[in-house]
Design a protein around this motif. Structure first.
Motif, PDB file in Angstrom:
ATOM      1  N   ALA A  12       0.718  -1.092  -0.053  1.00 19.99           N
ATOM      2  CA  ALA A  12       0.005  -0.096   0.005  1.00 19.99           C
ATOM      3  C   ALA A  12       0.919   1.222  -0.146  1.00 19.99           C
ATOM      4  O   ALA A  12       0.359   2.208  -0.810  1.00 19.99           O
ATOM      5  CB  ALA A  12      -0.977  -0.025   1.163  1.00 19.99           C
ATOM      6  N   THR A  13       2.057   1.014   0.742  1.00 18.81           N
ATOM      7  CA  THR A  13       2.836   2.463   0.751  1.00 18.81           C
ATOM      8  C   THR A  13       3.486   2.658  -0.524  1.00 18.81           C
ATOM      9  O   THR A  13       3.610   3.619  -0.839  1.00 18.81           O
ATOM     10  CB  THR A  13       3.752   2.215   2.040  1.00 18.81           C
ATOM     11  N   VAL A  14       4.082   1.517  -1.154  1.00 18.78           N
ATOM     12  CA  VAL A  14       4.714   1.752  -2.364  1.00 18.78           C
ATOM     13  C   VAL A  14       3.654   2.184  -3.524  1.00 18.78           C
ATOM     14  O   VAL A  14       3.910   3.034  -4.097  1.00 18.78           O
ATOM     15  CB  VAL A  14       5.359   0.295  -3.107  1.00 18.78           C
ATOM     16  N   ALA A  15       2.348   1.743  -3.471  1.00 15.89           N
ATOM     17  CA  ALA A  15       1.493   2.404  -4.477  1.00 15.89           C
ATOM     18  C   ALA A  15       1.083   3.528  -4.302  1.00 15.89           C
ATOM     19  O   ALA A  15       1.115   4.219  -5.273  1.00 15.89           O
ATOM     20  CB  ALA A  15       0.074   1.356  -4.387  1.00 15.89           C
ATOM     21  N   ALA A  16       1.189   4.034  -2.874  1.00 13.82           N
ATOM     22  CA  ALA A  16       0.992   5.638  -2.862  1.00 13.82           C
ATOM     23  C   ALA A  16       2.022   6.274  -3.108  1.00 13.82           C
ATOM     24  O   ALA A  16       1.811   7.487  -3.654  1.00 13.82           O
ATOM     25  CB  ALA A  16       0.592   5.794  -1.072  1.00 13.82           C
ATOM     26  N   ALA A  17       3.462   5.793  -2.834  1.00 10.81           N
ATOM     27  CA  ALA A  17       4.431   6.566  -3.495  1.00 10.81           C
ATOM     28  C   ALA A  17       4.434   6.810  -4.974  1.00 10.81           C
ATOM     29  O   ALA A  17       4.826   7.747  -5.527  1.00 10.81           O
ATOM     30  CB  ALA A  17       5.897   6.058  -2.873  1.00 10.81           C
ATOM     31  N   VAL A  18       3.957   5.550  -5.601  1.00  7.34           N
ATOM     32  CA  VAL A  18       4.227   5.630  -7.105  1.00  7.34           C
ATOM     33  C   VAL A  18       2.994   6.585  -7.613  1.00  7.34           C
ATOM     34  O   VAL A  18       3.398   7.199  -8.410  1.00  7.34           O
ATOM     35  CB  VAL A  18       3.729   4.245  -7.654  1.00  7.34           C
ATOM     36  N   ALA A  19       1.911   6.510  -6.998  1.00  6.35           N
ATOM     37  CA  ALA A  19       0.763   7.741  -7.478  1.00  6.35           C
ATOM     38  C   ALA A  19       1.498   8.960  -7.256  1.00  6.35           C
ATOM     39  O   ALA A  19       0.994   9.798  -8.083  1.00  6.35           O
ATOM     40  CB  ALA A  19      -0.332   7.394  -6.387  1.00  6.35           C
ATOM     41  N   LEU A  20       2.059   9.192  -6.148  1.00  4.46           N
ATOM     42  CA  LEU A  20       2.790  10.695  -5.962  1.00  4.46           C
ATOM     43  C   LEU A  20       3.848  10.974  -7.001  1.00  4.46           C
ATOM     44  O   LEU A  20       3.911  12.073  -7.346  1.00  4.46           O
ATOM     45  CB  LEU A  20       3.340  10.836  -4.396  1.00  4.46           C
ATOM     46  N   LEU A  21       4.535   9.944  -7.505  1.00  7.94           N
ATOM     47  CA  LEU A  21       5.567  10.299  -8.291  1.00  7.94           C
ATOM     48  C   LEU A  21       4.945  10.290 -10.010  1.00  7.94           C
ATOM     49  O   LEU A  21       5.608  11.116 -10.387  1.00  7.94           O
ATOM     50  CB  LEU A  21       6.551   9.111  -8.412  1.00  7.94           C
ATOM     51  N   LEU A  22       3.980   9.696 -10.067  1.00  8.72           N
ATOM     52  CA  LEU A  22       3.221   9.827 -11.294  1.00  8.72           C
ATOM     53  C   LEU A  22       2.659  11.117 -11.486  1.00  8.72           C
ATOM     54  O   LEU A  22       2.360  11.990 -12.579  1.00  8.72           O
ATOM     55  CB  LEU A  22       2.083   8.717 -11.704  1.00  8.72           C
TER      56      LEU A  22
END
Length: 254
Positions: free
Chosen positions: A87-97
């Motif tokens: 979940a944390t990785v998915a959130a970080a990826v969303a912020l990156l994109l």
């Protein structure tokens, strides 16, 4: 021939670093889930339920890692294995994109740091503890206020304030009018930060987030009824759907 890929700007590189910094919070997020995933009215969990091993970041505690197991007895503690990490990785990826502005990124990261454990706590014990919902709301509001002072202006901040309060009052009203059939007070407190973050980007964004949340929860409820894993009287936690709906709406506007 030169490299056809555009060079990464210093601002973009800074956004990447700030978003990836979210990953350093994983032990804290796991600890928050383990401590707060207790029945309503119970004290926070400070020790393993089975062997009384203390829970804390100052001690070797494998439950804070992907295995989610107690270092004393090997029993499962907190969120299921690897789920908080994913979940944390998915959130970080969303912020990156998405790459919002620096202050907006910090506000979103603050909100995510609290709603990720809230998601798992609500799924486990159907509660959204004040120790997580209130700091999420206060920090999100202060950071958006900083963005307003930094140049965004008063209009988006006033809109964020109005939508946060309005969404929270909507959830609280359903609780008062419908009782157990309505949303919980914890959902209203979660709506303070969620509505504020969505309202920063426009009046239609909170509506979109709420519609996505209601649609997702309805699809899941229908699937559970069809598979006979739930009854019409069953109460599903709405917090996870509110978080996912908000993320979907934010990704559409970022």
């Amino acid at each position: 021939m030169g490299d056809p890929r555009p060079a990464e700007t210093p601002a973009a590189d800074g956004s990447w670093r700030r978003a990836l910094a979210v990953l350093t919070l994983v032990p804290l997020l796991r600890c928050a889930v383990a401590r707060h995933a207790v029945p309503p009215g119970s004290d926070r969990r400070t020790r393993c339920d089975a062997c009384d091993t203390p829970i804390g970041l100052d001690r070797p505690w494998p439950a804070l890692g992907p295995a989610a197991r107690c270092g004393g007895c090997g029993g499962r503690v907190g969120a299921p294995p690897a789920t908080v990490e994913l979940a944390t990785v998915a959130a970080a990826v969303a912020l990156l994109l998405a790459r919002p502005s620096a202050v907006e990124l910090i506000a979103a990261a603050w909100w995510l740091a609290f709603v990720v454990p809230l998601l798992f706590v609500d799924l486990a014990v159907h509660r959204l503890p004040d120790r997580l919902t209130w700091p999420a709301a206060a920090g999100t509001w202060l950071l958006l206020g900083s963005a307003a002072l930094a140049g965004a202006g008063a209009a988006p901040f006033l809109r964020a304030t109005a939508t946060g309060l309005g969404l929270a009052l909507f959830f609280a009203a359903t609780t008062l009018l419908l009782g157990a059939r309505g949303f919980g007070i914890g959902d209203a407190k979660l709506a303070l930060s969620t509505g504020a973050l969505l309202g920063w980007y426009g009046w239609s964004v909170p509506v979109l987030g709420l519609l996505l949340a209601l649609t997702l929860s309805g699809v899941v409820a229908l699937g559970l009824l069809v598979s006979r894993r739930a009854r019409l009287s069953s109460h599903l936690p709405f917090g996870p759907y509110l978080v996912l709906g908000a993320l979907g709406a934010l990704l559409l506007v970022w």
